[in-house]
Design a protein around this motif. Structure first.
Motif, PDB file in Angstrom:
ATOM      1  N   LEU A 351       2.947   2.616  -1.016  1.00 49.99           N
ATOM      2  CA  LEU A 351       1.773   2.781  -0.162  1.00 49.99           C
ATOM      3  C   LEU A 351       1.663   4.204   0.362  1.00 49.99           C
ATOM      4  CD1 LEU A 351       1.635  -0.494   1.991  1.00 49.99           C
ATOM      5  CD2 LEU A 351       0.393   0.043  -0.109  1.00 49.99           C
ATOM      6  N   ARG A 352       2.793   4.781   0.750  1.00 50.97           N
ATOM      7  CA  ARG A 352       2.761   6.169   1.245  1.00 50.97           C
ATOM      8  C   ARG A 352       2.331   7.131   0.136  1.00 50.97           C
ATOM      9  NH1 ARG A 352       7.891   4.578   3.722  1.00 50.97           N
ATOM     10  NH2 ARG A 352       7.561   4.255   5.981  1.00 50.97           N
ATOM     11  N   GLU A 353       2.822   6.885  -1.069  1.00 51.46           N
ATOM     12  CA  GLU A 353       2.463   7.735  -2.203  1.00 51.46           C
ATOM     13  C   GLU A 353       0.969   7.663  -2.500  1.00 51.46           C
ATOM     14  OE1 GLU A 353       3.015   7.513  -7.022  1.00 51.46           O
ATOM     15  OE2 GLU A 353       4.708   6.888  -5.767  1.00 51.46           O
ATOM     16  N   GLN A 354       0.390   6.473  -2.308  1.00 48.87           N
ATOM     17  CA  GLN A 354      -1.019   6.265  -2.633  1.00 48.87           C
ATOM     18  C   GLN A 354      -1.953   6.440  -1.438  1.00 48.87           C
ATOM     19  OE1 GLN A 354      -2.280   5.826  -5.709  1.00 48.87           O
ATOM     20  NE2 GLN A 354      -0.191   6.123  -6.486  1.00 48.87           N
ATOM     21  N   ALA A 355      -1.406   6.754  -0.290  1.00 48.13           N
ATOM     22  CA  ALA A 355      -2.243   7.004   0.882  1.00 48.13           C
ATOM     23  C   ALA A 355      -3.126   8.218   0.630  1.00 48.13           C
ATOM     24  CB  ALA A 355      -1.375   7.228   2.116  1.00 48.13           C
ATOM     25  N   GLY A 356      -4.396   8.072   0.854  1.00 46.84           N
ATOM     26  CA  GLY A 356      -5.352   9.134   0.560  1.00 46.84           C
ATOM     27  C   GLY A 356      -5.868   9.077  -0.862  1.00 46.84           C
ATOM     28  N   ARG A 357      -5.219   8.297  -1.714  1.00 49.82           N
ATOM     29  CA  ARG A 357      -5.687   8.070  -3.079  1.00 49.82           C
ATOM     30  C   ARG A 357      -6.327   6.690  -3.141  1.00 49.82           C
ATOM     31  NH1 ARG A 357      -0.298  10.063  -6.483  1.00 49.82           N
ATOM     32  NH2 ARG A 357      -0.157  12.172  -5.582  1.00 49.82           N
ATOM     33  N   LYS A 358      -5.473   5.686  -3.259  1.00 51.28           N
ATOM     34  CA  LYS A 358      -5.996   4.325  -3.310  1.00 51.28           C
ATOM     35  C   LYS A 358      -6.296   3.771  -1.915  1.00 51.28           C
ATOM     36  CE  LYS A 358      -5.658   3.852  -7.784  1.00 51.28           C
ATOM     37  NZ  LYS A 358      -6.875   3.783  -8.606  1.00 51.28           N
ATOM     38  N   PHE A 359      -5.513   4.202  -0.919  1.00 54.01           N
ATOM     39  CA  PHE A 359      -5.569   3.540   0.378  1.00 54.01           C
ATOM     40  C   PHE A 359      -5.908   4.502   1.515  1.00 54.01           C
ATOM     41  CE2 PHE A 359      -2.075   1.464  -2.108  1.00 54.01           C
ATOM     42  CZ  PHE A 359      -2.808   0.345  -2.491  1.00 54.01           C
ATOM     43  N   ASP A 360      -6.502   3.924   2.554  1.00 54.12           N
ATOM     44  CA  ASP A 360      -6.797   4.671   3.778  1.00 54.12           C
ATOM     45  C   ASP A 360      -5.468   5.041   4.438  1.00 54.12           C
ATOM     46  OD1 ASP A 360      -7.268   5.307   6.497  1.00 54.12           O
ATOM     47  OD2 ASP A 360      -9.125   4.158   6.500  1.00 54.12           O
ATOM     48  N   PRO A 361      -5.216   6.327   4.666  1.00 52.60           N
ATOM     49  CA  PRO A 361      -3.936   6.747   5.267  1.00 52.60           C
ATOM     50  C   PRO A 361      -3.674   6.113   6.629  1.00 52.60           C
ATOM     51  CG  PRO A 361      -5.093   8.635   4.341  1.00 52.60           C
ATOM     52  CD  PRO A 361      -6.054   7.487   4.294  1.00 52.60           C
ATOM     53  N   ASP A 362      -4.717   5.952   7.436  1.00 49.67           N
ATOM     54  CA  ASP A 362      -4.537   5.333   8.756  1.00 49.67           C
ATOM     55  C   ASP A 362      -4.043   3.898   8.629  1.00 49.67           C
ATOM     56  OD1 ASP A 362      -5.354   7.618  10.029  1.00 49.67           O
ATOM     57  OD2 ASP A 362      -7.332   6.865  10.591  1.00 49.67           O
ATOM     58  N   CYS A 363      -4.597   3.177   7.670  1.00 49.52           N
ATOM     59  CA  CYS A 363      -4.215   1.778   7.488  1.00 49.52           C
ATOM     60  C   CYS A 363      -2.779   1.666   6.973  1.00 49.52           C
ATOM     61  CB  CYS A 363      -5.179   1.078   6.527  1.00 49.52           C
ATOM     62  SG  CYS A 363      -6.863   0.954   7.153  1.00 49.52           S
ATOM     63  N   VAL A 364      -2.409   2.553   6.075  1.00 46.12           N
ATOM     64  CA  VAL A 364      -1.040   2.561   5.563  1.00 46.12           C
ATOM     65  C   VAL A 364      -0.060   2.851   6.696  1.00 46.12           C
ATOM     66  CG1 VAL A 364       0.599   3.767   4.076  1.00 46.12           C
ATOM     67  CG2 VAL A 364      -1.684   3.184   3.213  1.00 46.12           C
ATOM     68  N   ALA A 365      -0.342   3.898   7.461  1.00 49.83           N
ATOM     69  CA  ALA A 365       0.550   4.272   8.564  1.00 49.83           C
ATOM     70  C   ALA A 365       0.658   3.152   9.591  1.00 49.83           C
ATOM     71  CB  ALA A 365       0.040   5.552   9.230  1.00 49.83           C
ATOM     72  N   ALA A 366      -0.458   2.472   9.861  1.00 51.29           N
ATOM     73  CA  ALA A 366      -0.461   1.390  10.848  1.00 51.29           C
ATOM     74  C   ALA A 366       0.442   0.246  10.415  1.00 51.29           C
ATOM     75  CB  ALA A 366      -1.883   0.889  11.067  1.00 51.29           C
ATOM     76  N   LEU A 367       0.323  -0.165   9.170  1.00 52.86           N
ATOM     77  CA  LEU A 367       1.146  -1.275   8.689  1.00 52.86           C
ATOM     78  C   LEU A 367       2.626  -0.912   8.708  1.00 52.86           C
ATOM     79  CD1 LEU A 367       1.384  -4.108   7.415  1.00 52.86           C
ATOM     80  CD2 LEU A 367       1.173  -3.001   5.174  1.00 52.86           C
ATOM     81  N   LEU A 368       2.947   0.255   8.216  1.00 55.45           N
ATOM     82  CA  LEU A 368       4.347   0.632   8.062  1.00 55.45           C
ATOM     83  C   LEU A 368       5.002   1.075   9.371  1.00 55.45           C
ATOM     84  CD1 LEU A 368       4.187   2.545   4.666  1.00 55.45           C
ATOM     85  CD2 LEU A 368       4.547   0.093   5.110  1.00 55.45           C
TER      86      LEU A 368
END
Length: 393
Positions: A351-368
Motif C-alpha cells: 500500500l505504501r509503494e502504491q500510495a499516490g499511484r493506485k491509492f489515495d496517500p491519506d487513506c493509506v496513511a490512515a489505515l496503517l
C-alpha cells in the motif's frame, strides 16, 4: 406556522407543521440541527445545548455516534464501543426508561457517555433509547450546561421532539437495512459464493470505517458519512453476481479478455443498485450517492489508470478512495484460491509503494497508522473454513 397543529404539553405550546423535518432535503444531521434550532426557540428550552444520536449495531452489539448537533464546537470524540461496556446505556435499553441526571458529578475513572460531560461544562443530561417495533436502533442524548435543566415540564415538552427524532432515525436505518437485505438476497439467489458473503465484508467495511474516522478532521467528515461508508462498503462488488463463474472463480490469472469481462462488474453493480432502489421503493434511501460512488468508483486509481472512467486524484469520490484501500488490504491479507495470505507487514508495504499511484496517500496513511485496530478487526472477523473464493479484482 401556517396550517400548524398546536399541541400543549407540560405547560409548553408547540406547533408542528404539515411539512415536517423528515421531508426536508439533506442528511439526517442537517435535519437534526434544524430541529435543534427550532426547539431552542421555545421559552424554557433555549438551554438545550446538545443533541446526539448513537446507533446500535445488533450484529456486533456495538454503539457508535451517528449524528449530533451542538451549541458551540463539538465537545467529544465519537462514541464507539460495545453496549456491554456502558452499563448506563444497557440499563436504558433494557428498561426503556430514560436516564435523567440534573446534577452531573465527576466520578474517578469515569468513562463512556457522560464521563467527560462535567469537564466540558455540561451539568444536566437525559439519555433515552430509540426503539421501534421491537428493535433497538440506538440512543438519544440530550445535554444542557444548566444544572437542573430536565425538570418534569421540560421533559414533557421535549417528548414530542424525542419521538420525532426516534422516527427519523428508525426510518433512515430501516431504509438502509432494507437495501442491504435486498442486495444480500440477490447474492443468495444468484448462488454467488465467495468471501464477499463472509468475513471479508465485515473486515473491509471496518477498515473503511477506520480510515474514514482517521481522516474525518482533515476532510470535514461527519459521523453520518462515516456510518454510511461502513454500511455501504460491503456492497462494493455486488455487480460480480453477473460475472460468469468461469471467470469469477478462476484460480489462476485472468486473460486480457477475461479481465475485460471482470471489469464490467462495476457498471453492472450500478445497474443492480438502481434496480433495487426502484423495485423496492427505496427512492429515499439515505445517502444513495455514497452507495453509488462506492460501487461505481472503487476500482478507479489515484493516478488515473483505473476503471471504468479513468478518474484521478480528488475527482474520485472520497468514499471510493477509502473503500479501495480497505478492500485491497483485506484481499492481500486473506487466503484466496490463486494466492496465499500476505502478512500485514507485506500488505502495508504494498500500500505504501502504491500510495499516490493506485491509492489515495491519506487513506493509506490512515489505515496503517493504527495496526492495533487492524489486528482487533482481524481477530473479531476471522475466516471460516468455507467461503474463501473471491477477488479484489
Amino acid at each position: 406556522m401556517s396550517q400548524a397543529q398546536q399541541m400543549a404539553v407540560g405547560g409548553f405550546v408547540y406547533g408542528f407543521s404539515e411539512d415536517p423535518w423528515m421531508e426536508q432535503s439533506g442528511g439526517l444531521e442537517e435535519r437534526l440541527r434544524s430541529l435543534h434550532e427550532e426547539i431552542r426557540e421555545w421559552p424554557g428550552l433555549e438551554h438545550l445545548h446538545r443533541i446526539a444520536v448513537a446507533t446500535y449495531d445488533a450484529k456486533g452489539e456495538r454503539v457508535r455516534t451517528f449524528v449530533h448537533s451542538n451549541v458551540g464546537p463539538r465537545p467529544f470524540d465519537p462514541l464507539s464501543g460495545r453496549l456491554c461496556d456502558y452499563p448506563l446505556l444497557q440499563a436504558v435499553a433494557e428498561t426503556g426508561r430514560p436516564w435523567i441526571d440534573n446534577a452531573i458529578a465527576s466520578a474517578p475513572g469515569s468513562t463512556g457517555p457522560g464521563g467527560g460531560l462535567l469537564k466540558q461544562g455540561f451539568r444536566s443530561r437525559c439519555v433515552s433509547r430509540i426503539h421501534w417495533q421491537g428493535d433497538l436502533y440506538g440512543f438519544l442524548f440530550l445535554n444542557s450546561r444548566r444544572e437542573g435543566f430536565f425538570t418534569e415540564p421540560v421533559v414533557s415538552a421535549l417528548m414530542p421532539y424525542r419521538r420525532v427524532i426516534g422516527v427519523l432515525v428508525a426510518s433512515e436505518m430501516t431504509s438502509t437495512r432494507a437495501m442491504l437485505a435486498a442486495v444480500h438476497t440477490a447474492l443468495e439467489v444468484s448462488h454467488y459464493r465467495d468471501e464477499e458473503t463472509g468475513a471479508h465484508l465485515n473486515r473491509m467495511s471496518r477498515y473503511a470505517q477506520l480510515v474514514a474516522a482517521k481522516i474525518a478532521s482533515k476532510h470535514g467528515l461527519s459521523d453520518e458519512f462515516i456510518e454510511y461508508v461502513l454500511q455501504y462498503a460491503p456492497l462494493h462488488d455486488v455487480g460480480k453476481v453477473a460475472v460468469p463463474d468461469s471467470i469469477l472463480l478462476k484460480p489462476g490469472k485472468l486473460s486480457p479478455d477475461e479481465f475485460e469481462v471482470m471489469k464490467t462488474h462495476v457498471t453492472k453493480g450500478l445497474d443492480i443498485i438502481n434496480a433495487m432502489i426502484h423495485n423496492h421503493g427505496l427512492g429515499a434511501l439515505p445517502h444513495a450517492a455514497i452507495l453509488r460512488n462506492v460501487v461505481g468508483c472503487h476500482h478507479e486509481a489515484f493516478d488515473g489508470s483505473g476503471y471504468p472512467n479513468g478518474l484521478s486524484g480528488v475527482a474520485i469520490p472520497l468514499e471510493a478512495r477509502i473503500v479501495a484501500v480497505a478492500d485491497v488490504f483485506d484481499a492481500l491479507t486473506s487466503e484466496r484460491p490463486y494466492k496465499g495470505a500476505w502478512t500485514n507487514e507485506a500488505a502495508a508495504g504494498f500500500l505504501r509503494e502504491q500510495a499516490g499511484r493506485k491509492f489515495d496517500p491519506d487513506c493509506v496513511a490512515a489505515l496503517l497508522s493504527d495496526m492495533n485496530a487492524i489486528l482487533a478487526i482481524q481477530q473479531q472477523f476471522r475466516d471460516t473454513p468455507s467461503g474463501l473464493l473471491a477477488p479484489g479484482r
